[in-house]
Scaffold this motif. Structure first.
Motif, PDB file in Angstrom:
ATOM      1  N   GLU A  15       0.802  -1.222   0.000  1.00 38.03           N
ATOM      2  CA  GLU A  15       0.000   0.000   0.000  1.00 38.03           C
ATOM      3  C   GLU A  15       0.839   1.277   0.000  1.00 38.03           C
ATOM      4  O   GLU A  15       0.376   2.320  -0.473  1.00 38.03           O
ATOM      5  N   HIS A  16       2.063   1.218   0.475  1.00 36.20           N
ATOM      6  CA  HIS A  16       2.903   2.418   0.551  1.00 36.20           C
ATOM      7  C   HIS A  16       3.642   2.705  -0.749  1.00 36.20           C
ATOM      8  O   HIS A  16       4.213   3.790  -0.907  1.00 36.20           O
ATOM      9  N   THR A  17       3.636   1.775  -1.685  1.00 34.35           N
ATOM     10  CA  THR A  17       4.416   1.963  -2.913  1.00 34.35           C
ATOM     11  C   THR A  17       3.616   1.816  -4.200  1.00 34.35           C
ATOM     12  O   THR A  17       3.961   2.436  -5.209  1.00 34.35           O
ATOM     13  N   ILE A  18       2.557   1.032  -4.205  1.00 29.02           N
ATOM     14  CA  ILE A  18       1.892   0.677  -5.447  1.00 29.02           C
ATOM     15  C   ILE A  18       1.252   1.873  -6.151  1.00 29.02           C
ATOM     16  O   ILE A  18       1.248   1.949  -7.393  1.00 29.02           O
ATOM     17  N   GLY A  19       0.738   2.835  -5.410  1.00 24.27           N
ATOM     18  CA  GLY A  19       0.102   3.998  -6.035  1.00 24.27           C
ATOM     19  C   GLY A  19       1.073   4.782  -6.900  1.00 24.27           C
ATOM     20  O   GLY A  19       0.749   5.193  -8.022  1.00 24.27           O
ATOM     21  N   ARG A  20       2.267   5.008  -6.392  1.00 24.92           N
ATOM     22  CA  ARG A  20       3.307   5.741  -7.126  1.00 24.92           C
ATOM     23  C   ARG A  20       3.693   4.999  -8.393  1.00 24.92           C
ATOM     24  O   ARG A  20       3.912   5.604  -9.452  1.00 24.92           O
ATOM     25  N   CYS A  21       3.772   3.693  -8.305  1.00 25.70           N
ATOM     26  CA  CYS A  21       4.105   2.866  -9.459  1.00 25.70           C
ATOM     27  C   CYS A  21       3.029   2.988 -10.540  1.00 25.70           C
ATOM     28  O   CYS A  21       3.341   3.181 -11.728  1.00 25.70           O
ATOM     29  N   LEU A  22       1.769   2.886 -10.144  1.00 28.00           N
ATOM     30  CA  LEU A  22       0.673   2.917 -11.098  1.00 28.00           C
ATOM     31  C   LEU A  22       0.497   4.282 -11.749  1.00 28.00           C
ATOM     32  O   LEU A  22       0.160   4.378 -12.938  1.00 28.00           O
ATOM     33  N   LEU A  23       0.737   5.349 -11.002  1.00 27.47           N
ATOM     34  CA  LEU A  23       0.594   6.700 -11.553  1.00 27.47           C
ATOM     35  C   LEU A  23       1.512   6.931 -12.741  1.00 27.47           C
ATOM     36  O   LEU A  23       1.155   7.632 -13.696  1.00 27.47           O
ATOM     37  N   ALA A  24       2.696   6.350 -12.703  1.00 25.47           N
ATOM     38  CA  ALA A  24       3.678   6.557 -13.767  1.00 25.47           C
ATOM     39  C   ALA A  24       3.355   5.767 -15.024  1.00 25.47           C
ATOM     40  O   ALA A  24       4.076   5.887 -16.022  1.00 25.47           O
ATOM     41  N   LEU A  25       2.288   4.975 -15.004  1.00 28.42           N
ATOM     42  CA  LEU A  25       1.941   4.149 -16.160  1.00 28.42           C
ATOM     43  C   LEU A  25       0.917   4.799 -17.071  1.00 28.42           C
ATOM     44  O   LEU A  25       0.571   4.249 -18.124  1.00 28.42           O
ATOM     45  N   GLN A  26       0.430   5.969 -16.684  1.00 31.09           N
ATOM     46  CA  GLN A  26      -0.568   6.653 -17.492  1.00 31.09           C
ATOM     47  C   GLN A  26      -0.014   6.949 -18.877  1.00 31.09           C
ATOM     48  O   GLN A  26       1.101   7.409 -19.025  1.00 31.09           O
ATOM     49  N   ASP A  27      -0.809   6.692 -19.892  1.00 33.31           N
ATOM     50  CA  ASP A  27      -0.539   6.867 -21.326  1.00 33.31           C
ATOM     51  C   ASP A  27       0.590   5.969 -21.838  1.00 33.31           C
ATOM     52  O   ASP A  27       1.071   6.134 -22.959  1.00 33.31           O
ATOM     53  N   ILE A  28       1.036   5.001 -21.006  1.00 31.12           N
ATOM     54  CA  ILE A  28       2.018   3.998 -21.443  1.00 31.12           C
ATOM     55  C   ILE A  28       1.344   2.639 -21.588  1.00 31.12           C
ATOM     56  O   ILE A  28       1.553   1.925 -22.567  1.00 31.12           O
ATOM     57  N   ALA A  29       0.552   2.291 -20.588  1.00 31.25           N
ATOM     58  CA  ALA A  29      -0.054   0.951 -20.529  1.00 31.25           C
ATOM     59  C   ALA A  29      -1.422   0.924 -21.203  1.00 31.25           C
ATOM     60  O   ALA A  29      -2.242   1.832 -21.021  1.00 31.25           O
ATOM     61  N   ASP A  30      -1.657  -0.126 -21.980  1.00 28.92           N
ATOM     62  CA  ASP A  30      -2.978  -0.374 -22.551  1.00 28.92           C
ATOM     63  C   ASP A  30      -3.763  -1.359 -21.686  1.00 28.92           C
ATOM     64  O   ASP A  30      -4.962  -1.561 -21.913  1.00 28.92           O
ATOM     65  N   ASP A  31      -3.077  -1.944 -20.741  1.00 32.08           N
ATOM     66  CA  ASP A  31      -3.674  -2.940 -19.850  1.00 32.08           C
ATOM     67  C   ASP A  31      -2.764  -3.053 -18.635  1.00 32.08           C
ATOM     68  O   ASP A  31      -1.545  -3.139 -18.786  1.00 32.08           O
ATOM     69  N   VAL A  32      -3.317  -2.998 -17.439  1.00 32.02           N
ATOM     70  CA  VAL A  32      -2.532  -3.156 -16.212  1.00 32.02           C
ATOM     71  C   VAL A  32      -3.176  -4.252 -15.374  1.00 32.02           C
ATOM     72  O   VAL A  32      -4.355  -4.168 -15.020  1.00 32.02           O
ATOM     73  N   VAL A  33      -2.389  -5.287 -15.073  1.00 33.79           N
ATOM     74  CA  VAL A  33      -2.899  -6.370 -14.230  1.00 33.79           C
ATOM     75  C   VAL A  33      -1.981  -6.528 -13.026  1.00 33.79           C
ATOM     76  O   VAL A  33      -0.759  -6.594 -13.170  1.00 33.79           O
ATOM     77  N   VAL A  34      -2.582  -6.554 -11.859  1.00 26.03           N
ATOM     78  CA  VAL A  34      -1.855  -6.756 -10.610  1.00 26.03           C
ATOM     79  C   VAL A  34      -2.223  -8.130 -10.071  1.00 26.03           C
ATOM     80  O   VAL A  34      -3.406  -8.420  -9.832  1.00 26.03           O
ATOM     81  N   VAL A  35      -1.200  -8.976  -9.913  1.00 24.91           N
ATOM     82  CA  VAL A  35      -1.419 -10.301  -9.319  1.00 24.91           C
ATOM     83  C   VAL A  35      -1.053 -10.199  -7.852  1.00 24.91           C
ATOM     84  O   VAL A  35       0.115 -10.046  -7.495  1.00 24.91           O
ATOM     85  N   ASP A  36      -2.055 -10.251  -7.013  1.00 27.07           N
ATOM     86  CA  ASP A  36      -1.883 -10.018  -5.580  1.00 27.07           C
ATOM     87  C   ASP A  36      -1.963 -11.326  -4.804  1.00 27.07           C
ATOM     88  O   ASP A  36      -2.791 -12.189  -5.104  1.00 27.07           O
ATOM     89  N   SER A  37      -1.106 -11.455  -3.792  1.00 28.58           N
ATOM     90  CA  SER A  37      -1.058 -12.670  -2.975  1.00 28.58           C
ATOM     91  C   SER A  37      -1.876 -12.500  -1.701  1.00 28.58           C
ATOM     92  O   SER A  37      -1.391 -12.739  -0.606  1.00 28.58           O
ATOM     93  N   PHE A  38      -3.136 -12.025  -1.848  1.00 25.50           N
ATOM     94  CA  PHE A  38      -4.066 -11.871  -0.740  1.00 25.50           C
ATOM     95  C   PHE A  38      -3.530 -10.898   0.310  1.00 25.50           C
ATOM     96  O   PHE A  38      -3.380 -11.249   1.492  1.00 25.50           O
ATOM     97  N   SER A  39      -3.240  -9.675  -0.133  1.00 29.72           N
ATOM     98  CA  SER A  39      -2.765  -8.626   0.770  1.00 29.72           C
ATOM     99  C   SER A  39      -3.785  -8.357   1.864  1.00 29.72           C
ATOM    100  O   SER A  39      -5.002  -8.465   1.655  1.00 29.72           O
ATOM    101  N   THR A  40      -3.276  -7.982   3.031  1.00 35.41           N
ATOM    102  CA  THR A  40      -4.148  -7.667   4.164  1.00 35.41           C
ATOM    103  C   THR A  40      -4.227  -6.170   4.425  1.00 35.41           C
ATOM    104  O   THR A  40      -4.881  -5.747   5.382  1.00 35.41           O
ATOM    105  N   ASP A  41      -3.558  -5.361   3.584  1.00 34.87           N
ATOM    106  CA  ASP A  41      -3.623  -3.901   3.733  1.00 34.87           C
ATOM    107  C   ASP A  41      -4.484  -3.331   2.602  1.00 34.87           C
ATOM    108  O   ASP A  41      -5.349  -4.010   2.063  1.00 34.87           O
TER     109      ASP A  41
END
Length: 257
Positions: A15-41
């Protein structure tokens, strides 16, 4: 014609890092998939706020998880990122150009790591190139328990991209030491799986010493100041821990060290 690009990310309590990562993908990615291992946050919630697809999948190992994530992409052209990585503007421009004119089976990205607030450019930590942009039909993730890597099939070519991938690694020395303890256990298990049980004074004393000398002096880690000293010292300690842990796993067939 521009290719369509999927970005795949594996997560667990990011939760402390993923938002920053995703923001930088705007107008680059045509599809974004996050495979999560059942996060508790709030990882999943943040991903959904950024319109990323979330697939829940039990973690079975880094290689297995990244290969699974690659299969979840909608498109064959894939950019694989970790949650604590961020594209720079220069790298985004390079990826845009590649999307317009895809020439290779894969592309390597230069990682620039932030260690406790310092950008580390020496000690062997930069450019730390990783093959992260690839045509999934031309390779796969490989490795055992640790040090996973994407490998292209024979006769496939990779090209270096311009621009840095920012890697926000450790916020504190305590975080570094905690991860080192976990990773050295995994590394010892990996050596044991390969049947490489031999542990001597060379492994316990000389290899850690060489790790420090190589990183701090020969690879100019001292130019990174306190961060460089911490990295060299903790890395050397990690070499000792890996072999010390391995020593406790080997079959007790002989006496002595």
């Amino acid at each position: 014609m521009s290719i369509l690009l999927s970005v795949v990310i594996i997560t667990y309590n990011e939760e402390h890092t993923i938002g920053r990562c995703l923001l930088a993908l705007q107008d680059i990615a045509d599809d974004v998939v996050v495979v999560d291992s059942f996060s508790t946050d709030r990882t999943v919630e943040i991903c959904q706020e950024h319109n990323a697809r979330v697939v829940q999948h039990q973690f079975e190992g880094y290689v297995e998880q990244k290969n699974f994530a690659t299969t979840q992409a909608h498109h064959d052209y894939v950019l694989q990122l970790d949650a604590d990585e961020v594209l720079t503007d220069a790298l985004r421009d390079s990826i845009r150009q590649v999307k317009m004119n895809w020439l290779a089976a894969g592309y390597t990205l230069a990682r620039l790591t932030n260690y406790c607030g310092t950008w580390v450019k020496h000690g062997g930590w930069y450019p730390d190139r990783k093959l992260r942009l690839y045509d999934r039909r031309c390779g796969q993730w490989q490795g055992l328990l640790l040090h996973e890597r994407y490998e292209l099939y024979p006769n496939q070519q990779a090209i270096n991209l311009k621009g840095d991938l920012l890697h926000y690694s450790y916020d504190s020395v305590e975080q570094h030491v905690a991860q080192l303890n976990r990773f050295t256990s995994i590394a010892a298990d990996e050596l044991a799986l390969r049947g490489k049980y031999q542990v001597t004074l060379f492994h316990l004393l000389l290899k850690p010493w060489w790790k420090f000398v190589h990183g701090y002096f020969l690879r100019l880690g001292f130019l990174d100041g306190f961060a460089g000293l911490c990295i060299a010292g903790i890395s050397a300690w990690g070499v000792f821990l890996k072999f010390a842990k391995l020593r406790t796993k080997r079959p007790r067939l002989t006496s002595g060290l």
